[in-house]
Design a protein around this motif. Sequence first.
Motif, mmCIF file in Angstrom:
data_model
loop_
_atom_site.group_PDB
_atom_site.id
_atom_site.type_symbol
_atom_site.label_atom_id
_atom_site.label_comp_id
_atom_site.label_asym_id
_atom_site.label_seq_id
_atom_site.Cartn_x
_atom_site.Cartn_y
_atom_site.Cartn_z
ATOM 1 N N THR A 44 -14.063 -3.030 -12.069
ATOM 2 C CA THR A 44 -14.764 -4.306 -12.270
ATOM 3 C C THR A 44 -16.203 -3.996 -12.669
ATOM 4 O O THR A 44 -16.550 -2.850 -12.952
ATOM 5 N N ARG A 45 -17.043 -5.003 -12.698
ATOM 6 C CA ARG A 45 -18.435 -4.818 -13.127
ATOM 7 C C ARG A 45 -19.166 -3.803 -12.256
ATOM 8 O O ARG A 45 -19.980 -3.016 -12.754
ATOM 9 N N THR A 46 -18.872 -3.784 -10.964
ATOM 10 C CA THR A 46 -19.637 -2.923 -10.054
ATOM 11 C C THR A 46 -18.795 -1.993 -9.197
ATOM 12 O O THR A 46 -19.345 -1.125 -8.517
ATOM 13 N N GLU A 47 -17.463 -2.152 -9.193
ATOM 14 C CA GLU A 47 -16.637 -1.388 -8.270
ATOM 15 C C GLU A 47 -15.435 -0.758 -8.972
ATOM 16 O O GLU A 47 -15.041 -1.177 -10.072
ATOM 17 N N LYS A 48 -14.855 0.235 -8.311
ATOM 18 C CA LYS A 48 -13.600 0.848 -8.747
ATOM 19 C C LYS A 48 -12.632 0.808 -7.568
ATOM 20 O O LYS A 48 -12.992 1.154 -6.446
ATOM 21 N N TYR A 49 -11.375 0.377 -7.821
ATOM 22 C CA TYR A 49 -10.390 0.197 -6.766
ATOM 23 C C TYR A 49 -9.110 0.973 -7.093
ATOM 24 O O TYR A 49 -8.752 1.136 -8.267
ATOM 25 N N CYS A 81 -5.129 -4.317 -4.621
ATOM 26 C CA CYS A 81 -5.845 -3.040 -4.602
ATOM 27 C C CYS A 81 -6.122 -2.617 -3.164
ATOM 28 O O CYS A 81 -5.906 -3.389 -2.222
ATOM 29 N N GLU A 82 -6.616 -1.405 -3.019
ATOM 30 C CA GLU A 82 -6.951 -0.882 -1.691
ATOM 31 C C GLU A 82 -8.378 -0.366 -1.686
ATOM 32 O O GLU A 82 -8.847 0.225 -2.673
ATOM 33 N N ARG A 83 -9.053 -0.600 -0.555
ATOM 34 C CA ARG A 83 -10.397 -0.059 -0.363
ATOM 35 C C ARG A 83 -10.687 0.027 1.129
ATOM 36 O O ARG A 83 -10.416 -0.935 1.867
ATOM 37 N N ASP A 84 -11.170 1.181 1.573
ATOM 38 C CA ASP A 84 -11.525 1.407 2.986
ATOM 39 C C ASP A 84 -10.343 1.137 3.915
ATOM 40 O O ASP A 84 -10.496 0.575 4.998
ATOM 41 N N GLY A 85 -9.128 1.500 3.467
ATOM 42 C CA GLY A 85 -7.951 1.339 4.311
ATOM 43 C C GLY A 85 -7.391 -0.066 4.360
ATOM 44 O O GLY A 85 -6.401 -0.314 5.043
ATOM 45 N N SER A 138 0.832 -1.195 0.000
ATOM 46 C CA SER A 138 0.000 0.000 0.000
ATOM 47 C C SER A 138 0.873 1.253 0.000
ATOM 48 O O SER A 138 2.084 1.196 0.236
ATOM 49 N N LEU A 139 0.234 2.400 -0.254
ATOM 50 C CA LEU A 139 0.973 3.658 -0.326
ATOM 51 C C LEU A 139 1.673 3.968 1.000
ATOM 52 O O LEU A 139 2.841 4.375 1.020
#
Length: 367
Positions: free
Chosen positions: A293-298, A265-269, A38-39
């Motif tokens: 993806t079909r429903t999300e961006k990461y 990928c990262e999402r919500d920390g 992660s960053l």
Amino acid sequence: MEFLDFGHNPWLVVTSFVVALVAGATGLSLTRDLSEKSLSQRRLAIALGAVALGGGIWSMHFVAMLGLRLPILFYYDAAITLASALIAILMVALALVLLHFTERSRGIIIAAGAIVGAGILAMHYVGMAGMQLCKPVYTLQGVLGSSVLAIVLCILAIGVAYNERSNRTIAIGTLCFGVAVFSVHFLAMAGTNFVALKEIREFGPVISNEVMAVGVILSSFVIFGAFLWVGTTYLVPMQATEIPMTGVAQDEPSANQTPPIRIPCERDGGKVFIAAPDVAFVRADGHYTQVYTRTEKYFCVWPITEAVKRLEPTGFLRVHRSYIVNPKKVARFERTKDKGQCTFGEADLPPVPVSRSNLKAALTAFG
């Protein structure tokens, strides 16, 4: 001007080389595999790597200086000595930021190596300027020779270590770094003479060789401790510890199939891993990327060049300098003159542009 005779303690000379090697191994190991972190983890690793490499340059120099034998008593200016350490750490940090937060190219590697070499030189000569009751006098040959050697060897060290981030290249890069720091110091010392001064040039508090020895021992202890901590990762076999994200479809490979690549990928920390077949397209976002993806961006820490390198062999297609698409997810391809556009079956997914330079490959891929 009467020059003083001087020599070196051979045991401390050898110790200084060991310190340089350990610092190189620690710093290069701390910055390994950062593209999959992660960053915040990358920032911490680069900060620790800069302290290890820059602190190792400083420690090597003053271990060797503790072995310097002069016929007079001399001291060090504490402020100038501290400044020399900060210079080495900050210049190495700048080099690591270039290597890990820009698109890595041959020019970036050369620039980073030159910066590290300049950091070694700056640390050496600033550290020498801190000597009290003794003044170093330099020769042009010594300064030029050590400058060329520092830059060439550091470019070689960075080039080897970052060509392919494997245990073997890190070991070779460590050797090049250690040789660079060690040889630059003693080549510069070979072109240096010393004259005695009658009084102290006051700038900051004055410290003796005994106090300096305590500081060098403490810094070396930290570097060796970090080396042991990092070194344990080489003893543990690599294991598959990544856990797929709940709710994302995962292809179940058969016994004879290679598991699909999973994109960190990262999402919500937190970190999630997206299977490549579930990705519609990847878009460049500065030095990072966005994965759709079909429903999300990461958010993904890979730069677009890394995404292309890893995903193109699995069937992904680069349609623009900022986009790569999964052809299996493309519902419609439209050509408009010398450009094009890919659209997807999901209403929430934006269309992806196809550039002029990639139009021919897209026409071939989409029939």
